[in-house]
Design an enzyme around this catalytic site. Structure first.
Site, PDB file in Angstrom:
ATOM      1  N   GLU A 107       0.835  -1.206   0.000  1.00  0.00           N
ATOM      2  CA  GLU A 107       0.000   0.000   0.000  1.00  0.00           C
ATOM      3  C   GLU A 107       0.870   1.258   0.000  1.00  0.00           C
ATOM      4  O   GLU A 107       0.525   2.261  -0.631  1.00  0.00           O
ATOM      5  CB  GLU A 107      -0.929  -0.021   1.203  1.00  0.00           C
ATOM      6  CG  GLU A 107      -2.012  -1.096   1.079  1.00  0.00           C
ATOM      7  CD  GLU A 107      -2.885  -1.210   2.308  1.00  0.00           C
ATOM      8  OE1 GLU A 107      -4.109  -1.026   2.184  1.00  0.00           O
ATOM      9  OE2 GLU A 107      -2.346  -1.467   3.406  1.00  0.00           O
ATOM     10  N   GLU A 127      -3.726  -9.586   4.049  1.00  0.00           N
ATOM     11  CA  GLU A 127      -4.430  -9.293   5.297  1.00  0.00           C
ATOM     12  C   GLU A 127      -5.551 -10.281   5.625  1.00  0.00           C
ATOM     13  O   GLU A 127      -5.824 -10.551   6.806  1.00  0.00           O
ATOM     14  CB  GLU A 127      -4.996  -7.863   5.252  1.00  0.00           C
ATOM     15  CG  GLU A 127      -3.956  -6.768   5.411  1.00  0.00           C
ATOM     16  CD  GLU A 127      -3.277  -6.378   4.105  1.00  0.00           C
ATOM     17  OE1 GLU A 127      -2.553  -5.379   4.104  1.00  0.00           O
ATOM     18  OE2 GLU A 127      -3.475  -7.087   3.086  1.00  0.00           O
TER      19      GLU A 127
END
Length: 455
Positions: A107, A127
């Site tokens: 990210e 995640e």
């Protein structure tokens, strides 16, 4: 300047190198250091472009999970603030990616305006594997860079992929050979020469010719594949928001999903397992830099259920195995069971026919201990009887080469007594597999009083 982010000028390009071992976990200290380095580069009129990089091992493997539930997790600047700072800057920022680029680390790279990567750099948003969804804009930026379908797969499955797979997409602007930082600096200099402005991912749009139909198909697939899990579906809905909502609205959906998952019992349990697995790999009295004994060939004694499963473990890793039994009938039965297990996997689409044959070709069946003379590790999986163990280890002591690791799969017999049957107790260790050994991930490693640290 912080010692965990090195600041270097290469002509008009500022190179910011993250160096917080072992994998540039994005804890509070590193986030602050990145933000400070970005401020410095943006304030320097001599700097016209910025390269952000990590180490050869990792650009960044993501959030520092040890900070979850602590004040540092929410300490400013949080990751979203740092990413917004990078993306909103007036100077082009190029991510130079090598090694692991996962979770929050990816990210962070998505917040950069351009990305240069080594072909084998691993990119992923894992995640969901700890019951969460990407919380730093990954669900919104990824579909803008690789398309809706690929983004759904990446976010809901959580599996990493090499950077070369994304060559030709806006995710990876250039695949580099050799020095990725030098390649990123050269790319930045090209941007300067062409007066190319920053390309902000948030400004891109997401389109799909049959978006709603695809998303319904994806919902059905995820619901079927992720039974009992809530994170994959939450992650899917966050990605879906990128198609119908503005970037900021999509970010709100992502944030709400992330916070609800963070508080869920499923995620708390998965995060506990994640921490426990990592803690198990750290041995308090084992010095850093302890040399490892290379394992190129393994011996397994006993071709029964446990011995066969242990054998498959090593075959799956591409390591040749010498499988020893006392009778030909028992050996043939064990080999047939191994083949049948692989055939069942092949019928389920988990294995290709050529992979089955490749793995079976790695087994050498034998009735003679002498064929274990050159193995690097031998594991016995015989009856739980001390007299039987005594015979096995006395024979191994006479047969195996110096430095070979002699391991017992015993679940309760005294390992020090087993080691005493040899003249090399420093080479003896307990490796207690759990049945079925080729499926169960848990391995109990038992050290004796005299087991060497490099074993």
């Amino acid at each position: 300047m912080s010692d965990i982010v090195n600041y270097e000028l290469r002509g008009p390009v500022a190179v910011l190198s993250m160096n917080k071992g072992p994998v540039n976990g994005l804890g509070a200290a590193l986030r602050t250091a990145i933000a400070d380095a970005m401020d410095r580069a943006n304030a320097d009129p001599a700097v016209q472009a910025i390269v952000l990089t990590g180490t050869p091992r990792a650009f960044s493997a993501g959030a520092d999970i040890t900070e979850f539930g602590t004040p540092n997790a929410s300490r400013e600047p949080n990751l979203r603030v740092v990413i917004d700072q990078i993306e909103g800057g007036a100077k082009p920022v190029v991510a130079a990616i090598a090694g692991q680029c996962l979770g929050g680390g990816l990210e962070l790279a998505l917040g950069c305006h351009f990305r240069v990567a080594l072909p084998d750099a691993q990119l992923g948003l894992p995640e969901v594997k700890i019951g969460l969804l990407p919380g730093g804009g990954g669900t919104q930026r990824m579909p803008r860079l690789i398309g809706l379908e690929q983004a759904v797969n990446m976010v809901t499955l959580g599996n990493p992929a090499p950077a070369k797979n994304f060559a030709g997409t806006p995710l990876i602007d250039r695949v580099a050979d050799g020095d990725v930082v030098a390649a990123a600096v050269a790319f930045a200099q090209e941007l300067i020469a062409a007066k190319t402005p920053p390309r902000r991912t948030r400004a891109l749009s997401v389109s799909h010719p049959q978006g709603e139909s695809f998303l319904q198909f994806a919902r059905n697939s995820v619901a079927q594949q992720a039974k009992g899990q809530i994170a994959p579906m939450k992650a899917l809905e966050a990605v879906a928001a990128s198609l119908t909502k503005s970037f900021d609205e999509g970010m709100r959906v992502e944030r709400e999903g992330f916070m609800s998952l963070m508080a869920s019992p499923e995620s708390r349990a998965l995060r506990h397992i994640f921490k426990a697995e990592h803690a198990a790999s750290k041995i308090a009295d084992l010095p850093a830099g302890t040399p490892l004994r290379e394992i190129r060939k393994v011996g397994v004694i006993g071709a029964g259920t446990m011995g066969g499963g242990i054998t498959m473990n090593f075959l799956n890793a591409g390591i040749p195995v010498v499988l020893l039994e006392m009778k030909q009938e028992a050996l043939d039965k064990g080999l047939a069971t191994i083949r049948r297990n692989y055939e069942n996997s092949m019928k389920k689409g988990k294995l290709k026919p050529e992979q089955l044959e490749q793995r079976m070709a790695l087994i050498t069946g034998t009735l003679s201990y002498s064929d274990l003379s050159d193995v690097d590790l031998v594991i016995e999986a015989v009856f739980e009887n001390m007299d039987v163990k005594k015979t096995v280890f006395e024979t191994l002591d006479k047969t195996c080469k110096a430095g070979a690791i002699l391991a017992s799969n015993t679940s309760y017999l005294n390992l020090d007594r087993i080691a005493s049957f040899t003249k090399r107790p420093t080479d003896v260790i307990g490796l207690h597999f759990f049945s079925p050994a080729n499926i169960m991930k848990l391995l109990e490693v038992v050290r004796g009083d005299k087991t060497a640290k490099d074993v």
